[in-house]
Design a protein around this motif. Structure first.
Motif, mmCIF file in Angstrom:
data_model
loop_
_atom_site.group_PDB
_atom_site.id
_atom_site.type_symbol
_atom_site.label_atom_id
_atom_site.label_comp_id
_atom_site.label_asym_id
_atom_site.label_seq_id
_atom_site.Cartn_x
_atom_site.Cartn_y
_atom_site.Cartn_z
ATOM 1 N N ASN A 1 0.787 -1.263 0.030
ATOM 2 C CA ASN A 1 0.034 -0.084 -0.134
ATOM 3 C C ASN A 1 0.858 1.395 0.020
ATOM 4 O O ASN A 1 0.632 2.295 0.580
ATOM 5 N N MET A 2 1.856 1.113 -0.730
ATOM 6 C CA MET A 2 2.889 2.580 -1.124
ATOM 7 C C MET A 2 3.047 2.541 -2.757
ATOM 8 O O MET A 2 3.385 1.332 -3.300
ATOM 9 N N LEU A 3 3.194 3.688 -2.973
ATOM 10 C CA LEU A 3 3.688 3.758 -4.435
ATOM 11 C C LEU A 3 4.925 4.732 -4.840
ATOM 12 O O LEU A 3 5.114 5.589 -3.836
ATOM 13 N N LEU A 4 5.604 4.513 -5.682
ATOM 14 C CA LEU A 4 6.487 5.209 -5.911
ATOM 15 C C LEU A 4 6.163 6.242 -7.093
ATOM 16 O O LEU A 4 5.810 5.728 -8.165
ATOM 17 N N TRP A 5 6.281 7.509 -6.736
ATOM 18 C CA TRP A 5 5.700 8.516 -7.828
ATOM 19 C C TRP A 5 6.730 9.696 -7.939
ATOM 20 O O TRP A 5 6.980 10.270 -6.829
ATOM 21 N N HIS A 6 7.229 9.924 -8.961
ATOM 22 C CA HIS A 6 8.252 10.846 -9.326
ATOM 23 C C HIS A 6 9.630 10.782 -8.261
ATOM 24 O O HIS A 6 10.014 11.580 -7.454
ATOM 25 N N LYS A 7 9.843 9.407 -7.879
ATOM 26 C CA LYS A 7 10.974 9.085 -7.121
ATOM 27 C C LYS A 7 10.827 9.089 -5.603
ATOM 28 O O LYS A 7 11.618 9.411 -4.737
ATOM 29 N N GLU A 8 9.333 9.468 -5.412
ATOM 30 C CA GLU A 8 9.257 9.709 -3.909
ATOM 31 C C GLU A 8 8.104 8.611 -3.355
ATOM 32 O O GLU A 8 7.362 8.186 -4.325
ATOM 33 N N LEU A 9 8.039 8.375 -2.419
ATOM 34 C CA LEU A 9 7.197 7.433 -1.596
ATOM 35 C C LEU A 9 5.714 8.117 -1.008
ATOM 36 O O LEU A 9 5.819 8.850 -0.385
ATOM 37 N N TRP A 10 4.959 7.570 -1.666
ATOM 38 C CA TRP A 10 3.225 7.948 -1.057
ATOM 39 C C TRP A 10 2.774 6.909 -0.664
ATOM 40 O O TRP A 10 2.551 5.639 -1.008
ATOM 41 N N LEU A 11 1.761 7.183 0.593
ATOM 42 C CA LEU A 11 1.136 6.336 1.272
ATOM 43 C C LEU A 11 -0.258 6.222 0.426
ATOM 44 O O LEU A 11 -1.016 7.078 0.301
ATOM 45 N N ILE A 12 -0.825 4.934 0.297
ATOM 46 C CA ILE A 12 -2.307 4.885 -0.026
ATOM 47 C C ILE A 12 -2.876 3.913 0.856
ATOM 48 O O ILE A 12 -2.544 3.044 1.458
ATOM 49 N N ASP A 13 -4.371 3.888 0.667
ATOM 50 C CA ASP A 13 -5.125 3.035 1.266
ATOM 51 C C ASP A 13 -5.079 2.508 2.822
ATOM 52 O O ASP A 13 -4.308 1.486 3.275
#
Length: 263
Positions: free
Chosen positions: A144-156
């Motif tokens: 439940n984490m994504l890498l977007w533009h080389k940064e870690l984003w929390l989801i769900d």
């Protein structure tokens, strides 16, 4: 007084289902021309998953962690009539009114712990957050984490605050350690938990919890017989978080112990 606002958008187009888990979220377009990951109140866990998503996401944001923008998403009664898939049509019918959506991070990739290493401070921050929220769903199997533009984003965060599925002895549950932290995908890297605990306890205030729970729509609180009023229901969420924060040493020690066993 702390003021937290969420925008409200109207869903205009159902793009595609995301058949992950039991909640059947979907990518949808709204009247602001942005794409969102739409979480339905008519899905299996109902409004409780949306409440956990709202509370978890906004607390993470206050703590400086990256979370896609959360918005209330309004689903019109006529929206799903032309949907050919009967299961999806039933879900749309059961979700008329306000739902919750996260801004769609186009091009993001799922975080893979075998490929990407997270620094100790960020790992500790995320582990601490999930202990506060009793979020059981940040494991190697489902990060439940994504890498977007080389940064870690929390989801769900829909699986967080699982005490609210029964509300039994919820004040006592607020003081319990979070044993499931042993399965957290970032636990091994979380070597700065004590420092993070000190930092985050200075940031989070009861006013933050009050501001967040005040956002919970009345419709999401229907069908709960434990509380006399919907405001009492909201206040129980705030009180749970206040108690848990005040006793963070309990879940901190549990996390440290689980990490010692792991390493």
């Amino acid at each position: 007084m702390i003021d937290i606002q969420l925008r409200t958008v109207n869903v205009t187009r159902y793009v595609t289902p995301l058949r992950e888990g039991g909640s059947m979220p979907a990518i949808a377009e709204a009247d602001d021309d942005f794409l969102y990951v739409l979480k339905f109140r008519g899905a299996g866990q109902g409004s409780r998953a949306l409440i956990a998503e709202l509370i978890g996401g906004e607390i993470a944001r206050i703590l400086g962690l990256r979370v896609p923008e959360l918005v209330f998403s309004n689903l019109d009664e006529a929206f799903g009539r032309t949907e050919p898939d009967e299961e999806i049509q039933d879900l749309l019918k059961a979700s008329v009114g306000l739902n919750l959506a996260l801004h769609y991070l186009s091009g993001a990739i799922t975080f893979d712990p075998t490929v990407t290493k997270v620094d100790a401070k960020l790992a500790s921050q995320i582990v601490w957050l999930d202990c506060l929220l009793t979020n059981m769903d940040r494991t190697c199997r489902n990060t439940n984490m994504l890498l977007w533009h080389k940064e870690l984003w929390l989801i769900d965060h829909g699986a967080a605050l699982y005490f609210h599925h029964s509300w039994q002895n919820w004040e006592e549950q607020a003081k319990r350690p979070f044993a499931l932290v042993k399965d957290h995908v970032l636990l091994q890297e979380a070597s700065e938990l004590e420092t993070v605990d000190e930092d985050f306890r200075k940031i989070l205030k009861p006013e933050h919890f009050q501001a967040i729970v005040s956002l919970i729509p009345d419709a999401w609180l229907d069908g709960e017989n434990v509380f006399e009023t919907k405001d009492d229901h909201r206040q129980a969420y705030a009180k749970f978080l206040e108690i848990r924060l005040a006793h963070s040493d309990i879940f901190l020690k549990e996390a440290q112990h689980a990490r010692e066993i792991l390493i």
